[in-house]
Design an enzyme around this catalytic site. Structure first.
Site, PDB file in Angstrom:
ATOM      1  N   GLY A   7      55.610  25.264 -54.608  1.00  0.00           N
ATOM      2  CA  GLY A   7      54.410  26.243 -54.463  1.00  0.00           C
ATOM      3  C   GLY A   7      53.222  25.432 -54.097  1.00  0.00           C
ATOM      4  O   GLY A   7      53.597  24.120 -53.638  1.00  0.00           O
ATOM      5  N   CYS A  22      56.133  24.317 -45.702  1.00  0.00           N
ATOM      6  CA  CYS A  22      55.624  23.251 -46.490  1.00  0.00           C
ATOM      7  C   CYS A  22      55.454  22.037 -45.604  1.00  0.00           C
ATOM      8  O   CYS A  22      54.484  21.333 -45.417  1.00  0.00           O
ATOM      9  CB  CYS A  22      56.244  22.963 -47.558  1.00  0.00           C
ATOM     10  SG  CYS A  22      57.818  22.709 -47.300  1.00  0.00           S
ATOM     11  N   TRP A  58      57.795  31.903 -51.861  1.00  0.00           N
ATOM     12  CA  TRP A  58      58.296  33.268 -50.583  1.00  0.00           C
ATOM     13  C   TRP A  58      58.310  32.790 -49.409  1.00  0.00           C
ATOM     14  O   TRP A  58      58.885  33.416 -48.624  1.00  0.00           O
ATOM     15  CB  TRP A  58      57.158  34.208 -50.929  1.00  0.00           C
ATOM     16  CG  TRP A  58      55.713  33.563 -50.543  1.00  0.00           C
ATOM     17  CD1 TRP A  58      54.762  33.277 -51.642  1.00  0.00           C
ATOM     18  CD2 TRP A  58      55.175  33.483 -49.135  1.00  0.00           C
ATOM     19  NE1 TRP A  58      53.628  32.858 -50.873  1.00  0.00           N
ATOM     20  CE2 TRP A  58      53.671  32.695 -49.668  1.00  0.00           C
ATOM     21  CE3 TRP A  58      55.556  33.284 -47.954  1.00  0.00           C
ATOM     22  CZ2 TRP A  58      52.980  32.294 -48.833  1.00  0.00           C
ATOM     23  CZ3 TRP A  58      54.533  33.041 -47.034  1.00  0.00           C
ATOM     24  CH2 TRP A  58      53.414  32.399 -47.179  1.00  0.00           C
ATOM     25  N   GLU A  66      57.456  20.736 -55.967  1.00  0.00           N
ATOM     26  CA  GLU A  66      57.775  20.471 -54.577  1.00  0.00           C
ATOM     27  C   GLU A  66      56.438  21.352 -53.832  1.00  0.00           C
ATOM     28  O   GLU A  66      56.298  22.413 -54.121  1.00  0.00           O
ATOM     29  CB  GLU A  66      59.097  21.210 -54.018  1.00  0.00           C
ATOM     30  CG  GLU A  66      60.266  20.578 -54.347  1.00  0.00           C
ATOM     31  CD  GLU A  66      61.326  20.953 -53.303  1.00  0.00           C
ATOM     32  OE1 GLU A  66      62.398  20.105 -53.245  1.00  0.00           O
ATOM     33  OE2 GLU A  66      61.407  22.032 -52.691  1.00  0.00           O
ATOM     34  N   PRO A  87      61.236  34.626 -58.706  1.00  0.00           N
ATOM     35  CA  PRO A  87      60.964  34.683 -57.453  1.00  0.00           C
ATOM     36  C   PRO A  87      59.570  34.933 -57.342  1.00  0.00           C
ATOM     37  O   PRO A  87      59.044  35.265 -58.405  1.00  0.00           O
ATOM     38  CB  PRO A  87      61.850  35.617 -56.800  1.00  0.00           C
ATOM     39  CG  PRO A  87      62.238  36.408 -57.957  1.00  0.00           C
ATOM     40  CD  PRO A  87      62.191  35.625 -59.197  1.00  0.00           C
TER      41      PRO A  87
HETATM   42  P1  NDP Z   1      51.725  29.306 -55.328  1.00  0.00           P
HETATM   43  O1  NDP Z   1      51.591  27.974 -56.045  1.00  0.00           O
HETATM   44  O2  NDP Z   1      50.801  30.446 -55.371  1.00  0.00           O
HETATM   45  O3  NDP Z   1      53.060  30.233 -56.334  1.00  0.00           O
HETATM   46  C1  NDP Z   1      54.280  29.550 -56.225  1.00  0.00           C
HETATM   47  C2  NDP Z   1      54.843  30.015 -57.454  1.00  0.00           C
HETATM   48  O4  NDP Z   1      54.246  30.144 -58.732  1.00  0.00           O
HETATM   49  C3  NDP Z   1      54.949  31.647 -57.444  1.00  0.00           C
HETATM   50  O5  NDP Z   1      56.198  32.113 -58.152  1.00  0.00           O
HETATM   51  C4  NDP Z   1      53.881  32.211 -58.079  1.00  0.00           C
HETATM   52  O6  NDP Z   1      53.966  33.628 -58.516  1.00  0.00           O
HETATM   53  C5  NDP Z   1      54.005  31.491 -59.324  1.00  0.00           C
HETATM   54  N1  NDP Z   1      52.710  31.209 -60.083  1.00  0.00           N
HETATM   55  C6  NDP Z   1      51.452  31.315 -59.630  1.00  0.00           C
HETATM   56  N2  NDP Z   1      50.879  31.044 -60.693  1.00  0.00           N
HETATM   57  C7  NDP Z   1      51.342  30.593 -61.762  1.00  0.00           C
HETATM   58  C8  NDP Z   1      50.973  29.999 -63.199  1.00  0.00           C
HETATM   59  N3  NDP Z   1      49.835  30.003 -63.571  1.00  0.00           N
HETATM   60  N4  NDP Z   1      52.229  29.632 -63.755  1.00  0.00           N
HETATM   61  C9  NDP Z   1      53.429  29.930 -63.182  1.00  0.00           C
HETATM   62  N5  NDP Z   1      53.745  30.058 -61.999  1.00  0.00           N
HETATM   63  C10 NDP Z   1      52.681  30.605 -61.371  1.00  0.00           C
HETATM   64  O7  NDP Z   1      52.529  29.138 -53.972  1.00  0.00           O
HETATM   65  P2  NDP Z   1      52.472  29.889 -52.786  1.00  0.00           P
HETATM   66  O8  NDP Z   1      53.510  31.044 -53.018  1.00  0.00           O
HETATM   67  O9  NDP Z   1      51.173  29.998 -52.126  1.00  0.00           O
HETATM   68  O10 NDP Z   1      53.508  28.949 -51.683  1.00  0.00           O
HETATM   69  C11 NDP Z   1      52.974  28.428 -50.662  1.00  0.00           C
HETATM   70  C12 NDP Z   1      52.757  26.884 -51.077  1.00  0.00           C
HETATM   71  O11 NDP Z   1      53.992  26.430 -51.444  1.00  0.00           O
HETATM   72  C13 NDP Z   1      52.152  25.851 -50.103  1.00  0.00           C
HETATM   73  O12 NDP Z   1      51.211  25.066 -50.602  1.00  0.00           O
HETATM   74  C14 NDP Z   1      53.531  25.286 -49.483  1.00  0.00           C
HETATM   75  O13 NDP Z   1      53.271  24.106 -48.987  1.00  0.00           O
HETATM   76  C15 NDP Z   1      54.349  25.139 -50.773  1.00  0.00           C
HETATM   77  N6  NDP Z   1      55.855  24.972 -50.679  1.00  0.00           N
HETATM   78  C16 NDP Z   1      56.260  23.615 -50.781  1.00  0.00           C
HETATM   79  C17 NDP Z   1      57.464  23.155 -50.576  1.00  0.00           C
HETATM   80  C18 NDP Z   1      58.176  21.905 -50.409  1.00  0.00           C
HETATM   81  O14 NDP Z   1      59.302  21.654 -50.486  1.00  0.00           O
HETATM   82  N7  NDP Z   1      57.329  20.983 -50.939  1.00  0.00           N
HETATM   83  C19 NDP Z   1      58.265  24.218 -49.965  1.00  0.00           C
HETATM   84  C20 NDP Z   1      57.744  25.672 -49.924  1.00  0.00           C
HETATM   85  C21 NDP Z   1      56.278  25.912 -50.327  1.00  0.00           C
HETATM   86  P3  NDP Z   1      53.453  34.762 -57.329  1.00  0.00           P
HETATM   87  O15 NDP Z   1      53.705  34.315 -56.080  1.00  0.00           O
HETATM   88  O16 NDP Z   1      54.226  35.917 -57.915  1.00  0.00           O
HETATM   89  O17 NDP Z   1      52.080  34.754 -57.838  1.00  0.00           O
END
Ligand code: NDP
Length: 454
Positions: free
Chosen positions: A204, A261, A129, A226, A154
């Site tokens: 994430g 990130c 997000w 990522e 998303p």
């Molecule tokens: P999350 O790991 O909590 O979630 C990422 C995505 O995975 C969301 O769509 C989430 O759904 C989904 N998700 C959650 N649990 C599961 C599961 N068990 N199985 C499959 N999908 C699942 O990350 P955040 O939303 O907290 O994002 C922040 C993180 O992302 C930070 O650590 C940041 O550094 C990293 N990030 C890395 C980037 C890069 O380019 N390296 C770029 C941007 C962010 P939902 O949100 O609906 O719960």
């Protein structure tokens, strides 16, 4: 599922979420549709993305407004994000045909040898997000250009944006069963991992990325991750303009409320300039106005997830208990919405969570170092490896320091930037594989060797 405005706590929209049954139906449709999409020429698929880019420009104001409403990102930064996405698409429009065309690489007697690329098939794009346009584009655009169908989830915190992305791709002419959104929370993401997809691409956190990689390991299909970072920045003593560097560091820490990130997550400053640098950094960070993200002058909006306020508070309490001094901020701002004070800590060390675990917020610890060797050792003292920055007047010295740091991206005299032309990749807990650049196109194809004897 409710969409909540993190700046006000109000429910602004309700979404119908996907179920195992709707996800299975969507999968079957995508599977059936993919071969026709994959058979188009690369140039035809690029043309659809060019239309998508024009539609993003057309709807810029609406896209930015909804992004701010659902994530709390300041409106100005939401506009920057959409414009950044539009800009990033240039790379794919310019370079995809060149990189994806079949190429004759050798002749062996009467046999010609060609290197060609097949799409993977139907892939999952499980997205974050914090920059839903930018991190989404890293995945779904090259995946579509390479001829894949995309099942796109998303984050539950950016579903309005997910819906806009879907609307604009479909309006651009990409079939509805080729770009397929699924809505819901993490459990819906987990349902995708149960499908027999041909690739899983996740943006994430490390814990979720690890969970997904483990869940799909037995399928033996490509996985791209990522993930987060604990990105270090080092300031050497030879810089001529301490104030300008402090200004750049404040932005690296506080932009998007530190929810990037590649935010600057820890800073090392040479002893000779430490005190002056801290004075300047405090001044610069104090100037970042916190408030209503709809106000164009706001620089730090709301923290997107309410639960994260307590996480940051705990990191600061841990640091204080171990001897850190809070020079600025340090507290949750009480009242409606999720707001946190920009926070500057000194007297920090690597025994403290704030210097080891991803903070993902407007909080920075700054540590004094005596030499480049000490800085390099501390910068490498991490399980992550996304980006690293050095501010240094001597180019050779700066590049030598960067060459010794284990991270996917190195910055000299800049930080917190991404280019479509360069690979975006992480070492260690920051990820697996690469997006962007030619590597970020090849991630969505299977290479094929063709031996043609005529
Ligand atoms: P999350 O790991 O909590 O979630 C990422 C995505 O995975 C969301 O769509 C989430 O759904 C989904 N998700 C959650 N649990 C599961 C599961 N068990 N199985 C499959 N999908 C699942 O990350 P955040 O939303 O907290 O994002 C922040 C993180 O992302 C930070 O650590 C940041 O550094 C990293 N990030 C890395 C980037 C890069 O380019 N390296 C770029 C941007 C962010 P939902 O949100 O609906 O719960």
């Amino acid at each position: 599922m409710d969409v909540i405005n993190p700046a006000t706590g109000e429910v602004i929209e309700k979404f119908v979420t996907d179920t195992p049954q709707t996800i299975e139906e969507k999968y079957q449709e995508a599977r059936a549709a993919q071969p026709e999409w994959g058979a188009l020429m690369v140039s035809e698929r690029v043309e659809y993305i060019a239309k998508f880019r024009e539609l993003m420009k057309r709807d810029l104001d609406t896209l930015a407004l909804d992004l701010t409403k659902e994530t709390g990102k300041p409106l100005q930064q939401s506009k920057n994000e959409v414009l950044g996405g539009i800009n990033k698409l240039k790379f794919f429009l310019e370079k995809s045909e060149e990189y994806l065309s079949a190429e004759k690489v050798n002749e062996d007697g009467n046999t010609e040898e060609f290197l060609a690329y097949d799409p993977l098939g139907v892939i999952a794009n499980i997205s974050a997000w914090n920059y839903p346009y930018l991190v989404g584009i890293n995945i779904f655009v090259p995946a579509l250009i390479c001829g894949n169908a995309v099942m796109y989830k998303p984050s539950e915190f950016s579903m309005l944006t997910g819906r806009h992305i879907t609307r604009l791709l479909h309006e651009a002419g990409i079939p509805e069963d080729i770009f397929v959104p699924v809505y819901g929370d993490g459990s819906v993401g987990a349902l995708l991992t149960a499908l027999p997809l041909d690739g899983y691409f996740f943006t994430g956190s490390y814990p979720t990325g690890k969970k997904i990689a483990e869940a799909v390991a037995g399928k033996l299909v490509p996985v791209g991750l990522e993930l987060g970072g604990k990105d270090p920045l080092y300031v050497t003593e030879d810089i001529s303009d301490i104030e300008a560097v402090a200004d750049a560091v404040a932005e690296g820490v506080l932009y998007n409320n530190g929810q990037s990130c590649c935010s600057v997550e820890r800073v090392y400053v040479h002893d000779d300039i430490f005190d002056e640098f801290i004075t300047q950094l405090k001044k610069k960070m104090s100037a970042w106005k916190v408030g209503n993200p709809m106000d164009e002058s706001t620089m730090c909006g709301a923290i997107t997830r309410r639960s994260h306020l307590d996480y940051m508070k705990a990191q600061i309490e841990d640091a204080k208990a171990k001897g850190a001094k809070v020079l600025l901020g340090g507290k949750i701002i009480e009242g409606k919405g999720n707001f946190f004070e920009p926070t500057l800590l000194i007297n920090v060390d690597h025994e403290m969570d704030v210097m080891i675990e991803e903070t993902f917020g407007p909080v920075i610890g700054v540590m004094r170092v005596e030499s480049d060797e000490e800085a390099i050792e501390l910068m490498n003292d991490t399980d992550f490896g996304l980006t690293s920055s050095v501010y240094c007047a001597d180019e050779e010295r700066g590049e030598e320091i960067l060459s010794q740091i284990h991270s996917g991206t190195g910055y000299l005299n800049c930080c917190d930037r991404v280019s479509g032309y360069l690979p975006w990749s992480g070492r260690g807990r920051s990820g697996l594989g690469s997006t962007l650049s030619k590597h970020g196109l090849y991630a969505f194809c299977n290479p094929k060797g063709l031996h043609i004897r005529l």
